[in-house]
Design a protein around this motif. Structure first.
Motif, PDB file in Angstrom:
ATOM      1  N   ARG A 193      -3.549   1.759  -8.728  1.00 24.89           N
ATOM      2  CA  ARG A 193      -2.327   2.041  -9.623  1.00 24.89           C
ATOM      3  C   ARG A 193      -1.420   3.437  -9.496  1.00 24.89           C
ATOM      4  O   ARG A 193      -0.723   3.965  -9.872  1.00 24.89           O
ATOM      5  CB  ARG A 193      -2.022   1.548 -10.862  1.00 24.89           C
ATOM      6  CG  ARG A 193      -1.582   0.113 -10.983  1.00 24.89           C
ATOM      7  CD  ARG A 193      -1.193  -0.067 -12.475  1.00 24.89           C
ATOM      8  NE  ARG A 193      -1.697  -0.771 -13.021  1.00 24.89           N
ATOM      9  CZ  ARG A 193      -2.618  -0.993 -14.451  1.00 24.89           C
ATOM     10  NH1 ARG A 193      -0.942   0.480 -15.618  1.00 24.89           N
ATOM     11  NH2 ARG A 193      -2.763  -1.366 -14.895  1.00 24.89           N
ATOM     12  N   GLY A 194      -2.665   4.024  -9.902  1.00 26.32           N
ATOM     13  CA  GLY A 194      -2.357   5.658 -10.049  1.00 26.32           C
ATOM     14  C   GLY A 194      -2.310   6.419  -9.051  1.00 26.32           C
ATOM     15  O   GLY A 194      -1.082   7.320  -8.450  1.00 26.32           O
ATOM     16  N   LEU A 195      -3.052   6.308  -7.620  1.00 21.61           N
ATOM     17  CA  LEU A 195      -3.187   6.896  -6.365  1.00 21.61           C
ATOM     18  C   LEU A 195      -1.930   6.365  -5.741  1.00 21.61           C
ATOM     19  O   LEU A 195      -2.199   6.687  -4.570  1.00 21.61           O
ATOM     20  CB  LEU A 195      -3.835   7.367  -5.655  1.00 21.61           C
ATOM     21  CG  LEU A 195      -5.393   8.417  -6.716  1.00 21.61           C
ATOM     22  CD1 LEU A 195      -6.744   8.208  -5.959  1.00 21.61           C
ATOM     23  CD2 LEU A 195      -5.373   8.923  -7.319  1.00 21.61           C
ATOM     24  N   GLY A 196      -1.981   5.126  -5.432  1.00 28.35           N
ATOM     25  CA  GLY A 196      -0.815   4.466  -4.558  1.00 28.35           C
ATOM     26  C   GLY A 196      -1.672   3.246  -4.019  1.00 28.35           C
ATOM     27  O   GLY A 196      -2.548   3.860  -3.326  1.00 28.35           O
ATOM     28  N   GLU A 197      -1.510   2.043  -3.600  1.00 31.52           N
ATOM     29  CA  GLU A 197      -1.948   1.375  -2.617  1.00 31.52           C
ATOM     30  C   GLU A 197      -1.968   2.120  -1.458  1.00 31.52           C
ATOM     31  O   GLU A 197      -3.106   1.358  -0.164  1.00 31.52           O
ATOM     32  CB  GLU A 197      -1.010   0.024  -2.648  1.00 31.52           C
ATOM     33  CG  GLU A 197      -1.160  -0.857  -3.760  1.00 31.52           C
ATOM     34  CD  GLU A 197      -2.470  -1.842  -4.369  1.00 31.52           C
ATOM     35  OE1 GLU A 197      -2.971  -1.582  -3.477  1.00 31.52           O
ATOM     36  OE2 GLU A 197      -2.213  -2.520  -5.361  1.00 31.52           O
ATOM     37  N   THR A 198      -1.257   2.815  -0.928  1.00 28.98           N
ATOM     38  CA  THR A 198      -1.085   3.178   0.810  1.00 28.98           C
ATOM     39  C   THR A 198      -1.685   4.215   1.220  1.00 28.98           C
ATOM     40  O   THR A 198      -1.285   4.713   1.738  1.00 28.98           O
ATOM     41  CB  THR A 198       0.555   2.768   0.749  1.00 28.98           C
ATOM     42  OG1 THR A 198       1.268   3.943   0.001  1.00 28.98           O
ATOM     43  CG2 THR A 198       0.971   1.878   0.566  1.00 28.98           C
ATOM     44  N   SER A 199      -1.682   4.701  -0.219  1.00 29.61           N
ATOM     45  CA  SER A 199      -3.115   6.186  -0.332  1.00 29.61           C
ATOM     46  C   SER A 199      -4.216   5.963   0.729  1.00 29.61           C
ATOM     47  O   SER A 199      -4.730   5.028   0.838  1.00 29.61           O
ATOM     48  CB  SER A 199      -3.102   6.847  -1.216  1.00 29.61           C
ATOM     49  OG  SER A 199      -4.141   6.233  -2.373  1.00 29.61           O
ATOM     50  N   ASP A 200      -3.820   7.235   1.554  1.00 27.43           N
ATOM     51  CA  ASP A 200      -5.275   6.700   2.570  1.00 27.43           C
ATOM     52  C   ASP A 200      -6.558   6.690   1.308  1.00 27.43           C
ATOM     53  O   ASP A 200      -7.357   5.858   1.612  1.00 27.43           O
ATOM     54  CB  ASP A 200      -6.204   8.055   3.131  1.00 27.43           C
ATOM     55  CG  ASP A 200      -4.716   7.809   4.318  1.00 27.43           C
ATOM     56  OD1 ASP A 200      -4.233   7.197   4.807  1.00 27.43           O
ATOM     57  OD2 ASP A 200      -4.807   9.733   5.266  1.00 27.43           O
ATOM     58  N   ALA A 201      -6.880   7.739  -0.024  1.00 26.60           N
ATOM     59  CA  ALA A 201      -8.151   6.977  -0.510  1.00 26.60           C
ATOM     60  C   ALA A 201      -7.900   5.759  -1.422  1.00 26.60           C
ATOM     61  O   ALA A 201      -9.183   5.181  -1.273  1.00 26.60           O
ATOM     62  CB  ALA A 201      -7.461   8.195  -1.706  1.00 26.60           C
ATOM     63  N   VAL A 202      -6.900   4.626  -1.269  1.00 24.65           N
ATOM     64  CA  VAL A 202      -7.295   3.878  -1.605  1.00 24.65           C
ATOM     65  C   VAL A 202      -7.538   2.410  -0.448  1.00 24.65           C
ATOM     66  O   VAL A 202      -8.040   1.714  -0.472  1.00 24.65           O
ATOM     67  CB  VAL A 202      -6.135   2.977  -2.878  1.00 24.65           C
ATOM     68  CG1 VAL A 202      -6.321   2.100  -3.179  1.00 24.65           C
ATOM     69  CG2 VAL A 202      -5.850   4.311  -4.111  1.00 24.65           C
ATOM     70  N   GLU A 203      -6.604   3.039   0.507  1.00 23.72           N
ATOM     71  CA  GLU A 203      -6.433   1.791   0.814  1.00 23.72           C
ATOM     72  C   GLU A 203      -7.068   2.279   2.519  1.00 23.72           C
ATOM     73  O   GLU A 203      -7.581   0.854   2.597  1.00 23.72           O
ATOM     74  CB  GLU A 203      -5.163   2.044   2.700  1.00 23.72           C
ATOM     75  CG  GLU A 203      -4.704   1.030   3.269  1.00 23.72           C
ATOM     76  CD  GLU A 203      -3.388   1.708   3.929  1.00 23.72           C
ATOM     77  OE1 GLU A 203      -2.367   0.339   4.271  1.00 23.72           O
ATOM     78  OE2 GLU A 203      -3.299   3.025   4.866  1.00 23.72           O
TER      79      GLU A 203
END
Ligand code: HAM
Length: 421
Positions: free
Chosen positions: A54-64
């Motif tokens: 939720r915070g960094l975004g589903e499509t950020s590299d860090a999450v995806e």
């Protein structure tokens, strides 16, 4: 013979000869945290995956792509828990801010931490799976003065560690009001040039068009002609950005407005910035970066609260210091305490008194010949040897300058003064 076990890929051991530079960098960070009136905060090394999604975004590299997943012990209820090692601390700090009702405190809150972060990325020079950041956050201040204050703080950090040519790249990426139109302008523009985009960028164009600007493979002419966020800001965001730049000018800080600087995490609004070594833009990864995240607290279930912060990569800072041959302050002189026979009680007692006087002391614990002990002391980096012998009856010891070879007899209480004098 059992096989040897090595450190996991993308991690590093910092050996004693390397940690001097780390101590230097962390000392500067801690001292600046104090001088800029930040208070220490600590948060867990792992959190719910949902916090980062939720915070960094589903499509950020860090999450995806880079989530380092953690689960509970086999057979436990938590075996399938959706946890991940923290890829960055801002989301966790805002979670803590909301969880502990910290909005009732006298604001704005200024918090800081130093610690390891984890991203399951492809390792290369300057990019690790475990790395350290110095993080600062100001929560509850809409700016623009604090935006300039943090950019000035980061500048000062690089200057004080010894990197004089770090330069800030700054941009404004607008807010929830003006960003949609800018996103659309990017989608329209890049859709005309789909054949020139890589696969990653084509996919991003649908989900997160700002990140296309971040694509290192993007052709320079295509990037230069792309719509600029600064041209799509609403009146409030434009006034905020202008005010930040005017403050940076007033402070005579070195910066460049970088229209491609969109940052890799989705929580950013308005001011974004990154630090790089001047002249090495493009070839080198950022030494640190940050920005404003006015929508993050609300996204995580809190009341609307503006915020801004930065994370400085300590690994990359140390690498840059080594790269540029910057000398880090030497540790204080090392004093060896040597003696004869089994006089270890005397050596430890003398060592204790020298430490009381603030010296850095390493007693020889062996019963080797004096000459061998002195040789070992020099090898260990000692510059002085305190020789315990019969004079100890009169509270005196031998003091040998290991570099010059001179030796005098002095009172135990005089050693510290002699060495520093
Ligand atoms: P970030 O740009 O993702 O921002 O990371 C900040 C810095 O951490 C980078 O500029 C870089 O120096 C270092 N870093 C990131 N990934 C790696 C890696 N794999 N290996 C070595 N160093 C790395 C953030 O993390 C935000 N939380 C910053 C922030 C704080 N924004 C607002 N408040």
């Amino acid at each position: 013979m059992p096989t040897k076990i090595s450190a996991p890929r993308g991690t590093r051991d910092l050996l004693p000869e390397q940690t001097g530079a780390w101590d230097h960098v962390e000392t500067v960070a801690r001292d600046l945290s104090r001088r800029y009136a930040f208070e220490r905060i600590e948060i867990p090394l792992f959190e719910r995956v949902e916090l980062f999604a939720r915070g960094l975004g589903e499509t950020s590299d860090a999450v995806e792509k880079e989530m380092f997943r953690v689960s509970g012990a086999a057979g436990s209820e938590e075996e399938r828990a959706e946890w991940a090692l923290r890829p960055e601390p801002t989301a966790g700090i805002i979670r803590a801010f909301i969880e502990h009702g910290m909005h009732v405190r006298a604001g704005p809150l200024r918090v800081t931490m130093i610690g390891p972060m984890f991203r399951y990325d492809r390792p290369q020079a300057g990019r690790y799976r475990q790395f350290s950041q110095w993080d600062v956050e100001v929560i509850g201040d809409p700016g623009p003065a604090v935006d300039a204050e943090l950019i000035e703080l980061a500048h000062r950090f690089y200057a004080e560690v010894g990197l004089t040519d770090a330069v800030a790249h700054v941009n404004s990426i607008g807010d929830a009001r003006c960003r949609p139109a800018y996103r659309q302008a990017l989608v329209d523009y890049f859709s005309e040039h789909l054949d020139r985009l890589g696969e990653d960028s084509r996919r991003r164009l649908e989900l997160n068009p700002l990140r296309v600007l971040d694509d290192k493979q993007l052709a320079p002419d295509l990037a230069d002609a792309a719509p600029r966020s600064a041209d799509h800001l609403c009146d409030d965001c434009r006034a905020h950005f202008r005010a930040v730049l005017d403050l940076l000018d007033a402070l005579k800080l070195r910066y460049v407005v970088d229209h491609r600087l969109v940052r890799g995490l989705d929580y950013y609004t308005r001011t974004t910035f990154e630090f790089v070594i001047a002249g090495r833009e493009g070839q080198q990864q950022a030494l640190g970066g940050g920005g404003r995240y006015d929508g993050l607290a609300e996204l995580l279930g809190g009341r609307p609260t503006p915020g801004i912060g930065f994370g400085i990569g300590l690994d990359r800072t140390v690498l840059a210091l080594e790269d540029q041959g910057v000398a880090v302050p030497e540790a204080t002189s090392l004093v060896a305490v040597v003696g004869t026979g089994d006089d270890h009680a005397d050596r430890l007692m003398v060592a204790g008194r020298l430490r009381d006087a603030g010296l850095r002391v390493r007693p020889d614990g062996s019963s080797r010949k004096l000459g061998k002990q002195l040789e070992a002391a020099t090898k260990a980096g000692a510059t002085w040897a305190v020789i315990v012998g019969d004079e100890l009856g009169e509270d005196r010891v031998g003091l040998k300058d290991l570099a010059v070879g001179e030796q005098v007899t002095v009172g135990v209480d005089e050693v510290a003064e002699r060495i520093s004098g």
